[in-house]
Write a protein that holds these residues in place. Structure first.
Motif, mmCIF file in Angstrom:
data_model
loop_
_atom_site.group_PDB
_atom_site.id
_atom_site.type_symbol
_atom_site.label_atom_id
_atom_site.label_comp_id
_atom_site.label_asym_id
_atom_site.label_seq_id
_atom_site.Cartn_x
_atom_site.Cartn_y
_atom_site.Cartn_z
ATOM 1 N N GLU B 6 64.832 91.545 3.424
ATOM 2 C CA GLU B 6 63.481 91.042 3.631
ATOM 3 C C GLU B 6 63.443 89.551 3.327
ATOM 4 O O GLU B 6 63.975 89.100 2.305
ATOM 5 C CB GLU B 6 62.518 91.771 2.707
ATOM 6 C CG GLU B 6 61.990 93.060 3.321
ATOM 7 C CD GLU B 6 60.814 93.567 2.529
ATOM 8 O OE1 GLU B 6 59.676 93.363 2.987
ATOM 9 O OE2 GLU B 6 61.059 94.139 1.465
ATOM 10 N N ILE B 7 62.808 88.823 4.228
ATOM 11 C CA ILE B 7 62.769 87.369 4.045
ATOM 12 C C ILE B 7 61.338 86.848 4.139
ATOM 13 O O ILE B 7 60.461 87.524 4.677
ATOM 14 C CB ILE B 7 63.669 86.638 5.073
ATOM 15 C CG1 ILE B 7 63.293 87.030 6.508
ATOM 16 C CG2 ILE B 7 65.126 86.887 4.804
ATOM 17 C CD1 ILE B 7 63.935 86.194 7.580
ATOM 18 N N THR B 8 61.136 85.664 3.609
ATOM 19 C CA THR B 8 59.814 85.032 3.728
ATOM 20 C C THR B 8 59.977 83.738 4.507
ATOM 21 O O THR B 8 60.997 83.055 4.385
ATOM 22 C CB THR B 8 59.232 84.676 2.343
ATOM 23 O OG1 THR B 8 60.178 83.845 1.665
ATOM 24 C CG2 THR B 8 58.927 85.898 1.528
ATOM 25 N N LYS B 9 58.937 83.431 5.296
ATOM 26 C CA LYS B 9 58.960 82.170 6.049
ATOM 27 C C LYS B 9 57.811 81.308 5.565
ATOM 28 O O LYS B 9 56.696 81.788 5.413
ATOM 29 C CB LYS B 9 58.803 82.443 7.544
ATOM 30 C CG LYS B 9 60.038 83.045 8.178
ATOM 31 C CD LYS B 9 59.902 83.140 9.671
ATOM 32 C CE LYS B 9 61.131 83.796 10.280
ATOM 33 N NZ LYS B 9 61.068 83.863 11.729
ATOM 34 N N GLN B 10 58.112 80.071 5.327
ATOM 35 C CA GLN B 10 57.090 79.176 4.796
ATOM 36 C C GLN B 10 57.201 77.836 5.516
ATOM 37 O O GLN B 10 58.310 77.303 5.657
ATOM 38 C CB GLN B 10 57.349 79.004 3.299
ATOM 39 C CG GLN B 10 56.225 78.338 2.563
ATOM 40 C CD GLN B 10 56.654 77.980 1.142
ATOM 41 O OE1 GLN B 10 57.621 78.504 0.607
ATOM 42 N NE2 GLN B 10 55.932 77.060 0.533
ATOM 43 N N GLU B 11 56.061 77.310 5.946
ATOM 44 C CA GLU B 11 56.100 76.028 6.651
ATOM 45 C C GLU B 11 55.864 74.893 5.657
ATOM 46 O O GLU B 11 54.983 74.988 4.802
ATOM 47 C CB GLU B 11 55.032 76.000 7.741
ATOM 48 C CG GLU B 11 55.325 74.949 8.792
ATOM 49 C CD GLU B 11 54.436 75.062 10.009
ATOM 50 O OE1 GLU B 11 53.348 74.488 9.960
ATOM 51 O OE2 GLU B 11 54.848 75.717 10.981
ATOM 52 N N GLN B 153 70.041 82.347 10.404
ATOM 53 C CA GLN B 153 68.958 83.216 9.919
ATOM 54 C C GLN B 153 69.484 84.609 9.546
ATOM 55 O O GLN B 153 68.969 85.239 8.632
ATOM 56 C CB GLN B 153 67.856 83.318 10.960
ATOM 57 C CG GLN B 153 66.578 83.891 10.363
ATOM 58 C CD GLN B 153 65.364 83.713 11.243
ATOM 59 O OE1 GLN B 153 65.256 82.701 11.943
ATOM 60 N NE2 GLN B 153 64.462 84.667 11.220
ATOM 61 N N VAL B 156 70.533 84.740 5.928
ATOM 62 C CA VAL B 156 69.547 84.578 4.840
ATOM 63 C C VAL B 156 69.400 85.873 4.053
ATOM 64 O O VAL B 156 69.327 86.959 4.621
ATOM 65 C CB VAL B 156 68.184 84.128 5.418
ATOM 66 C CG1 VAL B 156 67.100 84.139 4.345
ATOM 67 C CG2 VAL B 156 68.295 82.738 6.015
ATOM 68 N N GLY B 157 69.370 85.749 2.740
ATOM 69 C CA GLY B 157 69.216 86.930 1.880
ATOM 70 C C GLY B 157 70.049 86.780 0.625
ATOM 71 O O GLY B 157 70.597 85.705 0.358
ATOM 72 N N SER B 169 69.451 80.610 1.646
ATOM 73 C CA SER B 169 68.180 80.223 2.275
ATOM 74 C C SER B 169 68.479 79.352 3.491
ATOM 75 O O SER B 169 69.579 78.796 3.613
ATOM 76 C CB SER B 169 67.316 79.426 1.306
ATOM 77 O OG SER B 169 67.227 80.078 0.076
ATOM 78 N N LEU B 170 67.473 79.231 4.340
ATOM 79 C CA LEU B 170 67.636 78.406 5.553
ATOM 80 C C LEU B 170 66.426 77.498 5.704
ATOM 81 O O LEU B 170 65.289 77.939 5.523
ATOM 82 C CB LEU B 170 67.776 79.317 6.785
ATOM 83 C CG LEU B 170 67.703 78.658 8.154
ATOM 84 C CD1 LEU B 170 68.916 77.794 8.434
ATOM 85 C CD2 LEU B 170 67.556 79.703 9.260
#
Lengths: 165, 465
Positions: B6-11, B153, B156-157, B169-170
């Protein structure tokens, strides 16, 4: 025929060829570079980016920050010693010091046994608590302060009614 | 090995940090060409008109000038060689007797990638095998136009590292160059130490643990690693492998003896975050952001160390065209960095260490290549015009012997392949001459201000996990 003139000629030709090769390759590189050149676009001062990171996993955060195995040598266990106070009590009539555990570097050698920190014997002033207790026991609103503390006043039957001076 | 999580995306909004210096205008280039052309013409005229009044003829003037130039060149060459060798030897001895410490702070490894779809997975997987437990990996995708973003991507994890899970992280950002990509990663990092590398590089297992220990000394602001060529067994890459060992790493060892390493290489450089922030992060206004960063860290008063066992394997250019492209960028970048720091160069009271480093860089990037080319030209002229053909043989034999012995020593110190020593025979007369011609051309172009762009090497995907 001697060897040195032949080798000299070979080196001379090789050096000249290297010159020609390097300059030729450089010109070719510049020509190719010029073909592929793009028009410079003005850049904004701020750009938007996206961070993709895994969700925080607490169990992974507990990984101990130890060094790699070949380089990590476990600390030698030192037998437990009673911690010595930094302050050595001096005989004196008025003050009494409590023996505190020291927090110096020798503390990292503890084997892990829990030691209770000695508690201070705090002598509280009796005023507040005693006053309330006594107030609870007596019907009088007023207390008399004596050398033994607050005591409920004894009724002076001889005095009769209160007289103003 | 790598599983999806599970990943989170943040701008976020990043500072694009525009260039600090403006390139000179077209009129300025023409003025420079005119001024220096006129000065050269005046000098030639003075020689032409005053020569008949002396006892010298034009031929004898050329001969004397050549002899004097060769003597100076030979003296400088020998001095440079032996000072580097002696200091490198002292450094290696000093290094050997040093005790290991167990300093292991949290480290962020920043991997900037641009169109590296073939190698990014291999790079990250190699980082998961590091002999260190306390680190994270931050991949910065600098606006790649291929599948690099998608490949990254998938990585990522929390991935399986050697001693536990490693956070990967990316950061996806628009294309802005390596310096901006590294800055994005540094800003996102919460670590005390950051390791900056190239997307196509591979670290050996002990690189991190060996390099990080130097930061136990609070005066050390950065540690340079040892770069080695990965794709060998080809003519040009073997020559570069020898160059990295003999020319770059040995010089870096000597510089480390003085704690004044002049370039922290792009494929492996560790920085104290405080030092990198004090230096004002990477600047995008030069084409050698690593040289510029090194100079900024030195001028901030930090010391820089070299760790020979922190090895990063990198893909070297395979063809002559790619090699020239790389060296052209390096040379112009170094000259840009020198020009940027010229105040420190001319004023040793600001930071004497930095001044020394700048003069060394100036010598290596400008004076030495010009001297080498001039010497070779004078030999060709002496042989063709005056018949001194044998002179060039003795010159070559002397230099080849010197190079051969140095290569043998360097290969032995670094425990490298012995077959590389034999390339020393053609190293100076062929390889270094090509590189120096490229350097001089770049120097001329930088001097007259011809615009340049970042060259992207075509990767063949040698990096494997």
């Amino acid at each position: 025929m001697e060897l040195i003139p032949i080798l000299s000629t070979i080196i001379l030709v090789a050096t000249m060829m290297t010159f020609i090769l390097a300059i030729g390759a450089y010109i070719l590189y510049k020509v190719r570079e010029r073909r592929g050149q793009h028009v410079a676009i003005s850049e904004p001062s701020k750009v938007r980016a996206e961070i993709i990171a895994p969700l925080e996993m607490p169990e992974y955060e507990e990984i101990p920050a130890i060094n790699a195995q070949p380089y990590y040598q476990p600390q030698q266990q030192v037998p437990f010693q009673q911690p010595q106070p930094y302050y050595v009590p001096q005989p004196g009539p008025a003050k009494q010091y409590y023996q505190q555990p020291s927090y110096g570097p020798q503390q990292q050698n503890y084997s892990g046994e829990y030691i209770e920190t000695p508690k201070r014997n705090v002598v509280r002033r009796k005023t507040g608590n005693t006053e309330e207790k006594l107030r609870g026991n007596t019907s009088s609103r007023f207390l008399k302060y004596t050398s033994e503390g607050y005591v409920p006043p004894k009724e002076d039957k001889n005095q009769g009614s209160l007289k103003w001076r | 090995m790598i599983d999806k999580q599970e990943i989170t995306k943040q701008e976020i909004v990043l500072d694009n940090q525009l260039s600090e210096t403006k390139p000179p205008s077209e009129g300025k280039y023409l003025r420079r060409i005119f001024v220096y052309g006129a000065l050269s013409a005046v000098l030639i005229a003075i020689i032409y008109f005053t020569l008949p009044k002396t006892v010298l003829s034009l031929t004898s003037l050329f001969e004397y000038a050549t002899i004097v130039a060769l003597v100076i060149f030979l003296f400088v060459l020998l001095f440079r060689y032996f000072s580097i060798l002696v200091m490198a030897y002292l450094y290696i001895n000093q290094y050997t007797f040093k005790n290991d410490n167990k300093f292991a702070p949290f480290v962020s490894i920043i991997v900037p990638v641009y169109n590296e779809e073939k190698v990014v997975k291999g790079s990250v997987e190699s980082l998961l095998k590091l002999n260190y437990s306390n680190y994270e990996i931050i991949v910065v995708n600098d606006g790649s136009t291929d599948a690099t973003g998608a490949v990254a991507q998938d990585l990522v994890g929390y991935q399986d590292g050697r001693f536990g899970k490693v956070k990967v992280s990316l950061i996806n950002k628009p294309n802005g160059g390596k310096s901006r990509a590294l800055n994005a990663g540094i800003k996102y990092s919460k670590a005390e130490i950051v390791l900056c590398m190239d997307g196509d590089s591979q670290l050996n297992e002990d690189s991190l643990v060996l390099a990080v220990k130097h930061f136990a000394n609070p005066a050390i602001g950065a540690v340079a690693g040892n770069v080695k060529v990965m794709n060998r067994k080809k003519f040009f890459t073997d020559l570069q492998a020898l160059e990295y060992i003999e020319g770059l790493n040995m010089a870096r060892s000597a510089q480390s003896f003085l704690r004044l390493v002049n370039i922290i290489p792009g494929p492996i450089g560790l920085f104290r975050k405080q030092a990198i922030e004090q230096a004002g992060l990477y600047s995008p206004d030069t084409f050698a952001e690593d040289a510029d960063m090194t100079l900024k860290i030195l001028s901030a008063g930090w010391k820089i160390y070299y760790e020979p066992n922190a090895i990063s394997y990198t893909e070297a250019p395979v063809t002559l065209q790619q090699l020239l492209k790389q060296r052209y960028r390096w040379t112009r970048g170094i000259i840009q960095s020198i020009r940027k720091h010229k105040k420190v160069m001319l004023n040793p009271t600001i930071n004497i260490g930095d001044t020394f480093v700048l003069w060394m860089m100036f010598y290596e990037a400008l004076i030495w290549p010009v001297m080498n080319i001039a010497t070779n030209i004078s030999f060709i002229i002496a042989a063709v015009a005056f018949g001194f053909t044998q002179l060039i043989f003795f010159w070559w034999a002397g230099l080849a012997l010197l190079d051969l012995l140095t290569a043998l020593y360097c290969v032995a110190v670094e425990k490298e392949e012995i077959r590389l020593v034999f390339y020393a025979i053609i190293y100076r007369m062929f390889f270094i001459l090509i590189i120096d011609i490229c350097k001089v051309m770049s120097l001329v172009e930088e001097f007259i201000g011809i615009k340049m762009t970042w060259g992207k090497l075509e990767r063949v995907g040698t990096v494997k996990a």
